[in-house]
Design a protein around this motif. Structure first.
Motif, PDB file in Angstrom:
ATOM      1  N   GLU A  67      -1.730 -11.788  -6.533  1.00 28.46           N
ATOM      2  CA  GLU A  67      -2.684 -11.892  -7.306  1.00 28.46           C
ATOM      3  C   GLU A  67      -3.802 -10.655  -7.440  1.00 28.46           C
ATOM      4  O   GLU A  67      -4.652 -10.554  -7.960  1.00 28.46           O
ATOM      5  CB  GLU A  67      -3.524 -13.091  -7.278  1.00 28.46           C
ATOM      6  CG  GLU A  67      -2.615 -14.381  -7.779  1.00 28.46           C
ATOM      7  CD  GLU A  67      -3.192 -15.620  -6.820  1.00 28.46           C
ATOM      8  OE1 GLU A  67      -4.100 -16.135  -7.517  1.00 28.46           O
ATOM      9  OE2 GLU A  67      -2.667 -15.829  -5.807  1.00 28.46           O
ATOM     10  N   MET A  68      -3.408  -9.679  -6.212  1.00 24.14           N
ATOM     11  CA  MET A  68      -4.375  -8.734  -5.840  1.00 24.14           C
ATOM     12  C   MET A  68      -3.746  -7.229  -6.072  1.00 24.14           C
ATOM     13  O   MET A  68      -2.356  -6.954  -6.082  1.00 24.14           O
ATOM     14  CB  MET A  68      -4.759  -8.671  -4.441  1.00 24.14           C
ATOM     15  CG  MET A  68      -5.322 -10.144  -4.269  1.00 24.14           C
ATOM     16  SD  MET A  68      -7.034 -10.188  -4.870  1.00 24.14           S
ATOM     17  CE  MET A  68      -7.578 -11.963  -4.777  1.00 24.14           C
ATOM     18  N   VAL A  69      -4.619  -6.358  -6.171  1.00 29.94           N
ATOM     19  CA  VAL A  69      -4.052  -4.843  -6.358  1.00 29.94           C
ATOM     20  C   VAL A  69      -5.055  -4.035  -5.609  1.00 29.94           C
ATOM     21  O   VAL A  69      -6.349  -4.150  -5.771  1.00 29.94           O
ATOM     22  CB  VAL A  69      -3.970  -4.534  -7.746  1.00 29.94           C
ATOM     23  CG1 VAL A  69      -5.256  -4.294  -8.686  1.00 29.94           C
ATOM     24  CG2 VAL A  69      -3.005  -3.341  -8.106  1.00 29.94           C
ATOM     25  N   ASN A  70      -4.638  -2.968  -4.847  1.00 30.87           N
ATOM     26  CA  ASN A  70      -5.487  -1.893  -4.254  1.00 30.87           C
ATOM     27  C   ASN A  70      -5.753  -0.795  -5.402  1.00 30.87           C
ATOM     28  O   ASN A  70      -4.537  -0.517  -6.038  1.00 30.87           O
ATOM     29  CB  ASN A  70      -4.873  -1.245  -3.031  1.00 30.87           C
ATOM     30  CG  ASN A  70      -4.714  -2.244  -1.722  1.00 30.87           C
ATOM     31  OD1 ASN A  70      -3.924  -2.537  -1.342  1.00 30.87           O
ATOM     32  ND2 ASN A  70      -6.200  -2.342  -1.458  1.00 30.87           N
ATOM     33  N   PRO A  71      -6.739  -0.337  -5.524  1.00 30.10           N
ATOM     34  CA  PRO A  71      -6.688   0.934  -6.522  1.00 30.10           C
ATOM     35  C   PRO A  71      -5.784   1.923  -6.127  1.00 30.10           C
ATOM     36  O   PRO A  71      -5.384   2.613  -6.962  1.00 30.10           O
ATOM     37  CB  PRO A  71      -8.278   1.158  -6.380  1.00 30.10           C
ATOM     38  CG  PRO A  71      -9.060  -0.088  -5.956  1.00 30.10           C
ATOM     39  CD  PRO A  71      -7.954  -0.754  -5.136  1.00 30.10           C
ATOM     40  N   ASP A  72      -5.651   2.167  -5.146  1.00 31.76           N
ATOM     41  CA  ASP A  72      -4.678   2.851  -4.399  1.00 31.76           C
ATOM     42  C   ASP A  72      -3.249   2.176  -4.319  1.00 31.76           C
ATOM     43  O   ASP A  72      -2.695   2.075  -3.340  1.00 31.76           O
ATOM     44  CB  ASP A  72      -5.082   3.275  -2.803  1.00 31.76           C
ATOM     45  CG  ASP A  72      -4.009   4.704  -2.525  1.00 31.76           C
ATOM     46  OD1 ASP A  72      -3.136   4.901  -3.339  1.00 31.76           O
ATOM     47  OD2 ASP A  72      -4.246   5.126  -1.437  1.00 31.76           O
ATOM     48  N   SER A  73      -2.977   2.267  -5.502  1.00 31.78           N
ATOM     49  CA  SER A  73      -1.402   1.612  -5.824  1.00 31.78           C
ATOM     50  C   SER A  73      -0.748   2.125  -7.155  1.00 31.78           C
ATOM     51  O   SER A  73      -1.597   2.328  -8.197  1.00 31.78           O
ATOM     52  CB  SER A  73      -1.514   0.291  -5.980  1.00 31.78           C
ATOM     53  OG  SER A  73      -2.177  -0.259  -6.747  1.00 31.78           O
TER      54      SER A  73
END
Ligand code: DGJ
Length: 741
Positions: free
Chosen positions: A416-422
């Protein structure tokens, strides 16, 4: 003398215990509804004003007892309002309601007055559906009631339907309200924080409201949606307890109120904070389920009912035919997190797997760090491809090695999550929860994907489905490491955006359900930085939970104690990790760490490649011993004999298998002071007439303890520890096996 009335009696399902029966009756003469199950009766009726009024909740009444019709409660003064003092089953905010409403609505024309009256009902397979209609407007609420024949636990929820020509906004929607008459009560509830979940908090119920809640978009570490109210002072074994648990993994609220006339009610459901669900003409909203139960045997009795109910009715993968089927005990797992953190490599994982197999572990789980550009927590979330530098040939070689070592393979995900660096965020910056043009707060360098959106939901489902199709994975550890902030959903018109509070958790459930359908063999753990998402909603879709990132074996004793007030030890994963512990710098023996973790579903999470031959042998022996008694520990009746809370020097638990053929006792010394020996333990729940053989798992009983004695002996005379059982952070465990005379 009882009145003869034309009863409509429905005999509901019969439980595994053939003597336990449930019934649902409605008396059209008195307009009284009655649900009976286990040792509980729940009764409500339609009062002369048309409101649905609670009449009784407590010990089971005789079938011949007839509860008198509902009569609205009086007002002491013009300031009271009988609409408030009458304990309604589901009160609309309107008329003169000064306490927590179950439902609060704003109509298109600005009217906010909502009064719900009984309209009709139908008997269902295991209870009733009762329809309430607004007295003028076209809003109806169907209240769903079921009762479990064995535990007497009720499941209550509501379906709200808009049949108006215009949309209405629901600003507050509870699942149910429970009522208790005036009396002195103690409220128990669970509070905490990251690495400090499951603190049993107890206080006298006082005038006003005690609000238990999460405003975080998920269940939360800080409070858990469970309560228990005991008549008088808290007691493990005696006294009346009314308890409840809300099946919702989004923002939730349970309000415990004592009104001005001392009556108590508990209202729970969607958290009304920032809530605003627009119901268009013809649409319905289903609330979560609010479970409620009653025990005459103290808090221990209440938790035993809840544990059984979760095993038999909530958890997935219940095995065996008919009522009474429960899931299998969990495999003993190894998890790599505390051994390697993000420093995951194929060779490193293989070395851990070899050692895990030598210990007798059943499942090897690779935690965070295997995917995308995940070298630390600043990058990679969202990119669910295998990192090619760490695993040049994909996961297959590792999974094959794990299989050839006789274990199955599990994998960590945080979908459910994301790193902006992805890559995912670079491609879809609009997929995260946010208010356009406003800053986005990060937690652990990550943003929350808006799973309420159908495209995001579908993406997450397909990614996970792909992972499971491409790899032979038996288990997913599903993590969730921050709470919501700026929960905007800018693709919807402004007044619709608050749907996120309902649609997001429902889509999480939907993904879990669909994944299970597509991959029926795959098991799942709910983890949210430890115990941030544990509730009866998620437990319908997962096989186990991670109660806390705090794996310190001493802290865990108190956490496990708190956890078991609400949830079964079957789902309570517990790992053995390093000493000194990373959090408290506490040094403990391996035996102590093993015994602490053996109170739940056992796992190993240490860097076992560094374990000595002696440590390996000890752990392997205790894992073998654990396997022999695991079903009793995690699925038996739990008695918390000595609480570890409040600075206690000792603690002890005992579980008894359902057929009373086996019992397991754990004893712990936290700190020996003034030379005091461990207290004699009077065991519970055994068959007094049967003989039980005492078998030490770890530690010794006092010299002279009979190897075989009756249940009556162990329960009355008790079990004594060896006099050498002293020191700090010491543990012991014993099994008692019923033996033939
Ligand atoms: C939080 C979990 O609770 C831990 O067990 C571990 O999986 C980390 N996340 C990984 O990032």
């Amino acid at each position: 003398m009882s009145r003869i009335v034309p009863y409509v009696v429905a005999l509901l399902s019969v439980s595994a215990n053939a003597s336990a029966q449930a019934s649902a009756t409605h008396d059209p003469g008195t307009r009284v509804f009655r649900l009976d199950g286990g040792n509980t009766s729940y009764v409500f009726g339609v009062n002369p004003r048309g409101e649905l009024q609670q009449l009784y909740w407590g010990g089971r009444l005789a079938a011949t007892d007839h509860v008198p019709p509902a009569v609205p409660m009086r007002e002491m003064a013009s300031f009271d309002s009988s609409y408030t003092t009458t304990p309604q089953e589901y009160a609309g905010w309107g008329a003169g309601l000064f306490v927590e409403p179950a439902l609060k609505v704003t109509f298109a024309d600005g009217n906010r007055d909502l009064v719900l009256h009984y309209e009709s009902h139908t008997a269902t397979a295991d209870g009733f559906d009762v329809v309430l209609d607004e007295i003028q407007r076209e809003i109806s609420v169907t209240l769903h009631y079921t009762i479990d024949p064995e535990s007497g636990i009720l499941a209550r929820s509501a379906t709200i339907e808009n049949r108006e020509a215009e949309p209405v906004t629901l600003e507050q929607a509870a699942a149910a309200a429970w009522a208790l008459p005036p009396a002195p009560y103690t409220l128990s509830y669970l509070t905490g924080r990251w690495a400090g979940e499951w603190t049993l908090t107890q206080e006298t119920v006082r005038p006003g409201a005690r609000v238990l809640e999460s405003r975080r978009g998920s269940t939360g570490h800080q409070a858990n949606p469970w309560f228990a109210i005991q008549a008088g002072a808290p007691d493990e074994d005696h006294g009346e307890v009314w308890f409840g648990a809300l099946a919702w993994s989004g923002s939730w609220r349970i309000t415990v109120e004592q009104d001005q006339l001392d009556a108590v009610r508990v209202t729970g459901g969607f958290n009304p904070f920032d809530f605003g669900y627009v119901l268009h003409p013809g649409e319905r909203l289903e609330t979560p389920v609010f479970y409620g139960g009653y025990s005459a045997h103290g808090l221990g009795g209440a938790s035993r009912l809840l544990h059984r109910y979760q095993l038999e009715h909530v958890l997935p993968r219940r095995e065996g035919p008919g009522p009474g089927a429960v899931p299998k005990p969990r495999p003993v797992i190894y998890n790599s997190w505390e051994a390697t953190y993000f420093d995951v490599t194929e060779a490193g994982q293989m070395a851990l797997a070899e050692k895990a197999a030598a210990l007798g572990v059943d499942r090897f789980v690779m935690d965070d760090g295997w995917f995308g550009q995940r070298r630390n927590d600043r990058a990679g979330l969202g990119d669910w491809y295998v990192n090619p530098e760490k695993f040049p040939n994909g996961l297959e070689p590792l999974i094959d090695a794990v299989h050839s070592l006789g274990m199955d393979f599990g994998l960590w995900v945080e979908p459910e999550m994301v790193n902006p660096d992805s890559d995912l965020y670079r491609e879809h910056p609009d997929w995260v929860l946010n208010f356009p043009g406003r800053p986005r707060s990060e937690g652990r360098n990550q943003l929350v994907l808006n799973l309420a959106r159908a495209d995001v939901r579908d993406h997450v489902l397909e990614v996970l489905d792909g992972l499971l199709k491409e790899n032979d994975i038996a288990f997913l550890k599903w993590d969730y490491n921050r709470n919501w902030s700026e929960p905007g959903w800018d693709q919807l018109p402004p007044r619709e955006q608050k749907r996120v509070y309902v649609d997001f958790p429902r889509n999480v459930y939907g993904i879990l359900k669909e994944l299970r359908r597509r991959h029926p063999g795959v098991e799942i753990e709910s983890c949210s930085g430890g115990g941030g998402r544990v509730d009866l909603g998620i437990l319908e879709y997962v096989d186990e939970v991670w109660p806390s990132d705090n794996t310190d074996p001493f802290d865990r004793l108190t956490q496990q104690d708190g956890f078991t007030y609400a949830y079964t030890p079957q789902v309570m994963m517990a790992w053995v990790t390093e000493s000194p512990h990373w959090l408290n710098r506490r040094t403990t023996s391996l035996a102590y760490r093993m015994l602490s973790a053996m109170q739940g579903s056992l796992g190993i999470g240490a860097n076992i490649t560094r374990w000595t031959a002696e440590e390996t042998a000890l752990a392997a022996r205790l894992i073998r011993a654990y396997h022999e008694v695991q079903a009793t520990i995690v699925q038996g009746d739990l008695y918390r004999l000595i609480s570890p809370r409040n600075g206690s020097a000792f603690s002890a638990t005992q579980t008894v298998s359902r057929d009373r053929s086996q019992s397991v006792v754990f004893v712990f010394i936290h700190s020996t002071q003034e030379g005091r020996g461990f207290p004699r333990l009077k065991l519970k729940g055994l068959d007094p007439a049967a003989d039980y053989t005492l078998v030490p798992i770890e530690g010794k009983a006092r010299t002279g303890t009979p190897p075989v004695a009756s249940g009556a002996w162990w329960m009355n005379r008790g079990l004594e520890m060896d006099q050498g059982f002293r020191g700090d952070f010491q543990g012991g465990a014993f099994r008692l096996d019923r033996s033939e005379r």
